[in-house]
Design a protein around this motif. Structure first.
Motif, short mmCIF file in Angstrom:
data_model
loop_
_atom_site.label_atom_id
_atom_site.label_comp_id
_atom_site.label_asym_id
_atom_site.label_seq_id
_atom_site.Cartn_x
_atom_site.Cartn_y
_atom_site.Cartn_z
N LYS A 4 -7.80 -1.15 2.04
CA LYS A 4 -7.70 0.31 1.95
C LYS A 4 -6.32 0.78 2.42
N ILE A 5 -5.82 0.15 3.46
CA ILE A 5 -4.47 0.48 3.96
C ILE A 5 -3.44 0.12 2.90
N LEU A 6 -3.60 -1.03 2.29
CA LEU A 6 -2.67 -1.48 1.26
C LEU A 6 -2.61 -0.51 0.08
N VAL A 7 -3.77 -0.07 -0.37
CA VAL A 7 -3.82 0.90 -1.47
C VAL A 7 -3.12 2.20 -1.07
N ALA A 8 -3.37 2.65 0.14
CA ALA A 8 -2.76 3.90 0.62
C ALA A 8 -1.25 3.77 0.72
N LEU A 9 -0.76 2.63 1.22
CA LEU A 9 0.68 2.40 1.32
C LEU A 9 1.34 2.41 -0.05
N LYS A 10 0.74 1.68 -0.98
CA LYS A 10 1.32 1.60 -2.33
C LYS A 10 1.32 2.95 -3.02
N THR A 11 0.30 3.74 -2.76
CA THR A 11 0.22 5.07 -3.36
C THR A 11 1.27 6.00 -2.77
N LYS A 12 1.36 6.02 -1.46
CA LYS A 12 2.27 6.97 -0.80
C LYS A 12 3.74 6.58 -0.96
N TYR A 13 4.02 5.28 -0.93
CA TYR A 13 5.42 4.83 -0.91
C TYR A 13 5.82 4.06 -2.17
N LYS A 14 5.16 4.31 -3.29
CA LYS A 14 5.47 3.58 -4.52
C LYS A 14 6.91 3.80 -4.98
N THR A 15 7.48 4.94 -4.68
CA THR A 15 8.85 5.22 -5.12
C THR A 15 9.90 4.53 -4.26
N PHE A 16 9.48 3.88 -3.18
CA PHE A 16 10.43 3.20 -2.31
C PHE A 16 10.91 1.88 -2.91
N GLY A 17 10.17 1.34 -3.86
CA GLY A 17 10.60 0.13 -4.55
C GLY A 17 10.28 -1.18 -3.85
N PHE A 18 9.43 -1.16 -2.84
CA PHE A 18 9.05 -2.40 -2.17
C PHE A 18 8.08 -3.20 -3.04
N GLY A 19 8.11 -4.50 -2.88
CA GLY A 19 7.19 -5.37 -3.60
C GLY A 19 5.87 -5.52 -2.88
N ASP A 20 4.97 -6.21 -3.53
CA ASP A 20 3.63 -6.42 -2.97
C ASP A 20 3.67 -7.15 -1.63
N LYS A 21 4.56 -8.11 -1.51
CA LYS A 21 4.65 -8.89 -0.27
C LYS A 21 5.01 -8.01 0.92
N ALA A 22 5.93 -7.08 0.73
CA ALA A 22 6.32 -6.18 1.81
C ALA A 22 5.16 -5.26 2.19
N PHE A 23 4.52 -4.68 1.19
CA PHE A 23 3.38 -3.81 1.48
C PHE A 23 2.25 -4.58 2.15
N ASP A 24 2.03 -5.81 1.72
CA ASP A 24 0.97 -6.62 2.31
C ASP A 24 1.26 -6.90 3.79
N GLY A 25 2.51 -7.14 4.11
CA GLY A 25 2.88 -7.37 5.51
C GLY A 25 2.64 -6.16 6.38
N VAL A 26 2.99 -4.99 5.88
CA VAL A 26 2.77 -3.74 6.63
C VAL A 26 1.27 -3.48 6.77
N ALA A 27 0.53 -3.70 5.70
CA ALA A 27 -0.92 -3.49 5.75
C ALA A 27 -1.57 -4.44 6.75
N ASP A 28 -1.11 -5.67 6.77
CA ASP A 28 -1.65 -6.64 7.71
C ASP A 28 -1.39 -6.19 9.15
N TYR A 29 -0.18 -5.75 9.39
CA TYR A 29 0.19 -5.26 10.73
C TYR A 29 -0.67 -4.06 11.15
N LEU A 30 -0.80 -3.10 10.25
CA LEU A 30 -1.57 -1.90 10.58
C LEU A 30 -3.06 -2.17 10.72
N SER A 31 -3.56 -3.14 9.98
CA SER A 31 -5.00 -3.42 10.02
C SER A 31 -5.46 -3.96 11.38
#
Length: 71
Positions: A4-31
């Motif tokens: 759920k965190i991952l989906v929210a990150l990708k939705t909110k920050y999709k224009t930042f241009g980060f890849g899935d690996k970066a978002f996954d790392g942030v989601a893992d940290y926040l979870s």
């Protein structure tokens, strides 16, 4: 919760241009600290500054790299 965190990150920050690996790392940290769905928005808003700073650093590195290879 991580998904759920991952989906929210990708939705909110999709224009930042980060890849899935970066978002996954942030989601893992926040979870590790986000235990309820109601905390997700606050948590992902809390990393916005870090993500923006990362973009600035990456852009700076690209410019330095380009300048070193074209001179």
């Amino acid at each position: 919760m991580k998904e759920k965190i991952l989906v929210a990150l990708k939705t909110k920050y999709k224009t930042f241009g980060f890849g899935d690996k970066a978002f996954d790392g942030v989601a893992d940290y926040l979870s590790k600290t986000v235990t309820e769905e109601s905390q997700i928005e606050t948590a992902i808003s809390g990393v916005e500054g870090l993500l923006k700073e990362t973009l600035i650093l990456l852009e700076t590195k690209k410019r330095v790299y380009r300048n070193n290879w074209t001179n």
